[in-house]
Design a protein around this motif. Structure first.
Motif, PDB file in Angstrom:
ATOM      1  N   ASN A   1       0.812  -1.228   0.000  1.00 28.21           N
ATOM      2  CA  ASN A   1       0.000   0.000   0.000  1.00 28.21           C
ATOM      3  C   ASN A   1       0.836   1.263   0.000  1.00 28.21           C
ATOM      4  N   HIS A   2       2.130   1.095   0.223  1.00 27.06           N
ATOM      5  CA  HIS A   2       3.017   2.267   0.191  1.00 27.06           C
ATOM      6  C   HIS A   2       3.523   2.423  -1.239  1.00 27.06           C
ATOM      7  N   ARG A   3       2.636   2.983  -2.089  1.00 28.79           N
ATOM      8  CA  ARG A   3       2.963   3.114  -3.517  1.00 28.79           C
ATOM      9  C   ARG A   3       3.701   4.410  -3.776  1.00 28.79           C
ATOM     10  N   LEU A   4       4.776   4.289  -4.496  1.00 32.71           N
ATOM     11  CA  LEU A   4       5.581   5.478  -4.787  1.00 32.71           C
ATOM     12  C   LEU A   4       5.329   5.872  -6.241  1.00 32.71           C
ATOM     13  N   ASN A   5       6.373   6.189  -6.964  1.00 29.01           N
ATOM     14  CA  ASN A   5       6.208   6.683  -8.340  1.00 29.01           C
ATOM     15  C   ASN A   5       5.830   5.575  -9.323  1.00 29.01           C
ATOM     16  N   PRO A   6       5.181   5.955 -10.451  1.00 35.71           N
ATOM     17  CA  PRO A   6       4.985   4.969 -11.520  1.00 35.71           C
ATOM     18  C   PRO A   6       6.328   4.631 -12.171  1.00 35.71           C
ATOM     19  N   ILE A   7       6.421   3.434 -12.724  1.00 33.75           N
ATOM     20  CA  ILE A   7       7.673   2.985 -13.360  1.00 33.75           C
ATOM     21  C   ILE A   7       7.531   3.150 -14.871  1.00 33.75           C
ATOM     22  N   ASN A   8       8.479   3.868 -15.466  1.00 27.47           N
ATOM     23  CA  ASN A   8       8.455   4.051 -16.911  1.00 27.47           C
ATOM     24  C   ASN A   8       8.904   2.749 -17.579  1.00 27.47           C
ATOM     25  N   ARG A   9       8.084   2.226 -18.480  1.00 28.75           N
ATOM     26  CA  ARG A   9       8.409   0.957 -19.157  1.00 28.75           C
ATOM     27  C   ARG A   9       9.726   1.055 -19.931  1.00 28.75           C
ATOM     28  N   ASN A  10      10.115   2.281 -20.278  1.00 31.59           N
ATOM     29  CA  ASN A  10      11.363   2.462 -21.032  1.00 31.59           C
ATOM     30  C   ASN A  10      12.616   2.108 -20.234  1.00 31.59           C
ATOM     31  N   ILE A  11      12.468   1.781 -18.937  1.00 28.49           N
ATOM     32  CA  ILE A  11      13.679   1.331 -18.219  1.00 28.49           C
ATOM     33  C   ILE A  11      14.091  -0.064 -18.694  1.00 28.49           C
ATOM     34  N   TYR A  12      13.232  -0.719 -19.477  1.00 30.26           N
ATOM     35  CA  TYR A  12      13.593  -2.045 -20.026  1.00 30.26           C
ATOM     36  C   TYR A  12      13.877  -1.963 -21.524  1.00 30.26           C
ATOM     37  N   ALA A  13      14.371  -0.800 -21.978  1.00 28.62           N
ATOM     38  CA  ALA A  13      14.637  -0.621 -23.402  1.00 28.62           C
ATOM     39  C   ALA A  13      15.977  -1.242 -23.795  1.00 28.62           C
ATOM     40  N   GLY A  14      16.212  -1.281 -25.104  1.00 26.72           N
ATOM     41  CA  GLY A  14      17.453  -1.882 -25.609  1.00 26.72           C
ATOM     42  C   GLY A  14      18.232  -0.906 -26.462  1.00 26.72           C
ATOM     43  N   PHE A  15      19.446  -1.301 -26.788  1.00 22.26           N
ATOM     44  CA  PHE A  15      20.358  -0.456 -27.550  1.00 22.26           C
ATOM     45  C   PHE A  15      20.938  -1.286 -28.694  1.00 22.26           C
ATOM     46  N   THR A  16      21.002  -0.682 -29.890  1.00 17.22           N
ATOM     47  CA  THR A  16      21.610  -1.375 -31.030  1.00 17.22           C
ATOM     48  C   THR A  16      22.661  -0.467 -31.655  1.00 17.22           C
ATOM     49  N   GLU A  17      23.665  -1.077 -32.240  1.00 20.03           N
ATOM     50  CA  GLU A  17      24.719  -0.309 -32.893  1.00 20.03           C
ATOM     51  C   GLU A  17      25.225  -1.108 -34.083  1.00 20.03           C
ATOM     52  N   HIS A  18      25.714  -0.396 -35.102  1.00 19.69           N
ATOM     53  CA  HIS A  18      26.405  -1.075 -36.194  1.00 19.69           C
ATOM     54  C   HIS A  18      27.753  -1.515 -35.637  1.00 19.69           C
ATOM     55  N   MET A  19      27.747  -2.612 -34.919  1.00 22.43           N
ATOM     56  CA  MET A  19      28.952  -3.116 -34.263  1.00 22.43           C
ATOM     57  C   MET A  19      28.855  -4.636 -34.264  1.00 22.43           C
ATOM     58  N   GLY A  20      29.934  -5.316 -34.616  1.00 24.99           N
ATOM     59  CA  GLY A  20      29.945  -6.775 -34.614  1.00 24.99           C
ATOM     60  C   GLY A  20      28.729  -7.330 -35.340  1.00 24.99           C
ATOM     61  N   ARG A  21      28.051  -8.318 -34.721  1.00 29.89           N
ATOM     62  CA  ARG A  21      26.884  -8.939 -35.356  1.00 29.89           C
ATOM     63  C   ARG A  21      25.563  -8.430 -34.776  1.00 29.89           C
ATOM     64  N   CYS A  22      25.560  -7.171 -34.273  1.00 28.87           N
ATOM     65  CA  CYS A  22      24.297  -6.660 -33.710  1.00 28.87           C
ATOM     66  C   CYS A  22      23.278  -6.410 -34.817  1.00 28.87           C
ATOM     67  N   ILE A  23      23.650  -5.559 -35.796  1.00 30.64           N
ATOM     68  CA  ILE A  23      22.712  -5.276 -36.891  1.00 30.64           C
ATOM     69  C   ILE A  23      22.824  -6.376 -37.952  1.00 30.64           C
ATOM     70  N   TYR A  24      23.999  -6.448 -38.621  1.00 32.47           N
ATOM     71  CA  TYR A  24      24.154  -7.437 -39.692  1.00 32.47           C
ATOM     72  C   TYR A  24      24.417  -8.817 -39.081  1.00 32.47           C
ATOM     73  N   GLY A  25      23.458  -9.732 -39.266  1.00 32.57           N
ATOM     74  CA  GLY A  25      23.583 -11.064 -38.654  1.00 32.57           C
ATOM     75  C   GLY A  25      22.825 -11.153 -37.332  1.00 32.57           C
ATOM     76  N   GLY A  26      22.382  -9.986 -36.822  1.00 36.99           N
ATOM     77  CA  GLY A  26      21.587  -9.958 -35.589  1.00 36.99           C
ATOM     78  C   GLY A  26      20.144  -9.665 -35.938  1.00 36.99           C
ATOM     79  N   ILE A  27      19.831  -8.347 -36.078  1.00 41.41           N
ATOM     80  CA  ILE A  27      18.432  -8.042 -36.400  1.00 41.41           C
ATOM     81  C   ILE A  27      18.175  -8.040 -37.913  1.00 41.41           C
ATOM     82  N   TYR A  28      19.257  -7.879 -38.722  1.00 36.98           N
ATOM     83  CA  TYR A  28      19.099  -7.881 -40.181  1.00 36.98           C
ATOM     84  C   TYR A  28      19.964  -9.004 -40.729  1.00 36.98           C
ATOM     85  N   ASP A  29      19.330  -9.974 -41.384  1.00 37.67           N
ATOM     86  CA  ASP A  29      20.056 -11.204 -41.716  1.00 37.67           C
ATOM     87  C   ASP A  29      19.530 -11.811 -43.021  1.00 37.67           C
TER      88      ASP A  29
END
Ligand code: AHR
Length: 499
Positions: free
Chosen positions: A17-45
């Motif tokens: 019952n001791h409710r504090l602030n709402p939690i922004n769903r964006n704290i579970y976001a992700g990060f992508t970069e043209h690095m290694g197999r993140c984009i090519y071979g990862g999300i684009y294949d």
């Protein structure tokens, strides 16, 4: 909010019952970069021989994320990555020493975000890029008028604006590895000038200032300079800060288990210090209280041992159970600090330092040890932050960057709790970092049946990358008898019950 006292017999009291602030769903976001197999071979294949894993766009169907950033941005020219693919030029990529073919550019990223249901977050080139080029990119993405770049987007087959809301003002501009590295003062002035122009073009966007680790004089200097009010007295408009969020990055790791699992607590301290810098700048700029206070965007975090996962070789980690516990602690921190953190992006989303790996032979994916806690938090640790009182003993050894010197304790249990408003459920996440001891814990605020999700394995050094899923989520029901629950050694446990 978790308050802690030292005690020899552990107890956790949860206050739904001791409710504090709402939690922004964006704290579970992700990060992508043209690095290694993140984009090519990862999300684009597109070359993958296994047709059922790839859709008609060449996107992998078995992986997902949100932010496009990283050191790569410092030489990225977005215009090379739009228009007919066979006309797109290839360039040497200087951050990671590869060749960027530009086959996956803005329109592909936007399409992919739409398919996986992610909100895009782009980083501007503060290295070799110009303000003009940044404005053109913003107009390409969000423009609705009869202008050159909005028309270019239309001509490329995208009549509707993408409405990209989040834009980062450069990436790690303080680092000596950064192309066109800047001093704090030079960066702050450049960021302020770019922010003014970008917001003139599209006032609806959110701009993210480039901070360092949070508890750093770079953070103080850039915040002090950039959290200042725009003033349009002639229009009777309120003073508003041009900056909406402050980015901080931190990677932690150690071969020593206790140093590894307690290391993310350094980030908790960094969030507190950066928040204090934000508040100071905000007060001193005399921004009216009706204007939201800028929050933290922790847009790169994870366990990363560079000696084990070398950046220029694609930074592919082989995560252990110890690392999974560290990720559990990282995520507990973002929940505990959710009043100050508006977004946090695990770095990265696929293959590079990632909980998800696509197999090199194209035959599917492997969920690393760190996938378990990440999935549990994304699914369940939402709604409102609630208060918890923790009592247990604490680890007294060496800590990452010696951060305990600043009055912090490192209890063996690491805890956060939420109240999920939509489902009327209480969620309690407990990481037991101890490598030898189960913790028979007195639990207050819960009794009777609970749903249990436990991430554990036979030893702290097991991994999932040697052909066997050694660490996974085990789901069961349990009874909290006489107000006690045993949190097994080296585990992440999520207990869930009806409020
Ligand atoms: O995630 C890998 C790299 O780590 C990113 O490119 C950079 O921003 C950070 O140094």
């Amino acid at each position: 909010m978790t308050t802690y006292t030292h005690a020899s017999s552990p107890s956790i009291d949860v206050f739904p019952n001791h409710r504090l602030n709402p939690i922004n769903r964006n704290i579970y976001a992700g990060f992508t970069e043209h690095m290694g197999r993140c984009i090519y071979g990862g999300i684009y294949d597109p070359e993958n021989p296994n047709n059922e894993l790839v859709d008609e766009n060449g996107f992998r169907k078995d992986s997902s994320a949100i932010q496009a950033s990283g050191n790569f941005c410092a030489t990225y020219h977005w215009e090379d990555g739009v228009g007919p693919r066979d006309k797109r030029p290839a360039f040497p990529e200087l951050a990671w020493g590869t060749v960027e073919t530009n086959q996956f550019g803005t329109d592909e990223f936007m399409k992919w975000c739409k398919i996986v249901g992610a909100e895009p977050y782009l980083c501007l080139n503060f290295g070799t890029g110009t303000l003009d080029e940044a404005l053109h990119w913003l107009d390409y993405c969000n423009g609705t008028k009869n202008t050159k770049y909005a028309n270019l987007r239309r001509a490329n087959g995208h009549p509707e604006p993408y409405n990209v809301k989040y834009w980062a003002l450069g990436n790690e501009m303080w680092g000596d590895w950064q192309i066109e590295q800047l001093t704090a003062a030079a960066y702050a002035e450049k960021a302020h000038q770019w922010a003014k122009a970008l917001k003139l073009l599209d006032p609806s966007i959110q701009l993210i200032l480039c901070g360092a680790e949070g508890a750093n004089s770079w953070d103080y200097t850039v915040l002090k300079h950039c959290i200042r009010a725009t003033k349009k007295d002639d229009l009777g408009e309120e003073r508003k800060p041009l900056i909406d969020m402050h980015s901080i990055h931190l990677y932690t790791a150690s071969y020593d288990h206790y140093e590894n699992v307690t290391a993310p607590l350094a980030a908790e301290r960094n969030i507190e210090v950066a928040s204090a810098f934000i508040d100071t700048a905000y007060y001193e700029a005399q921004i009216p209280a009706s204007q939201p206070r800028p929050l933290i965007c922790f847009d790169e975090w994870n366990v990363w041992m560079p000696a084990r996962a070398v950046g220029s070789s694609g930074a592919e980690e082989d995560y252990t159970l110890s690392d999974a516990l560290a990720v559990g602690v990282w995520l507990n921190i973002f929940v505990r600090k959710s009043a100050d953190v508006a977004m946090a992006n695990i770095a990265q989303s696929v293959n590079v330092l990632s909980p998800l790996m696509t197999k090199k032979d194209g035959s599917g994916i492997v969920k690393q040890t760190t996938w378990g806690p990440y999935e549990l938090f994304c699914k369940y640790m939402k709604g409102h932050l609630i208060a918890v009182q923790l009592a247990c003993d604490d680890y007294k050894g060496k800590t990452f960057k010696d951060y305990t010197r600043v009055t912090r304790k490192t209890p063996y249990l690491d805890v956060s709790a939420t109240y999920d408003d939509t489902e009327g459920m209480v969620n309690l996440c407990v990481v037991n970092m101890h490598k030898e001891d189960d913790y028979d814990t007195k639990l207050g605020g819960v009794s009777g049946k609970v749903q249990v999700f436990e991430v554990n394995g036979e030893a702290i050094d097991v991994t999932n990358m040697k052909g066997e899923q050694k660490v996974d989520i085990q789901e069961k029901e349990a009874e909290v008898k006489e107000g006690r629950y045993v949190f097994p050694k080296h585990s992440v446990t999520l207990l869930r019950w009806k409020a």
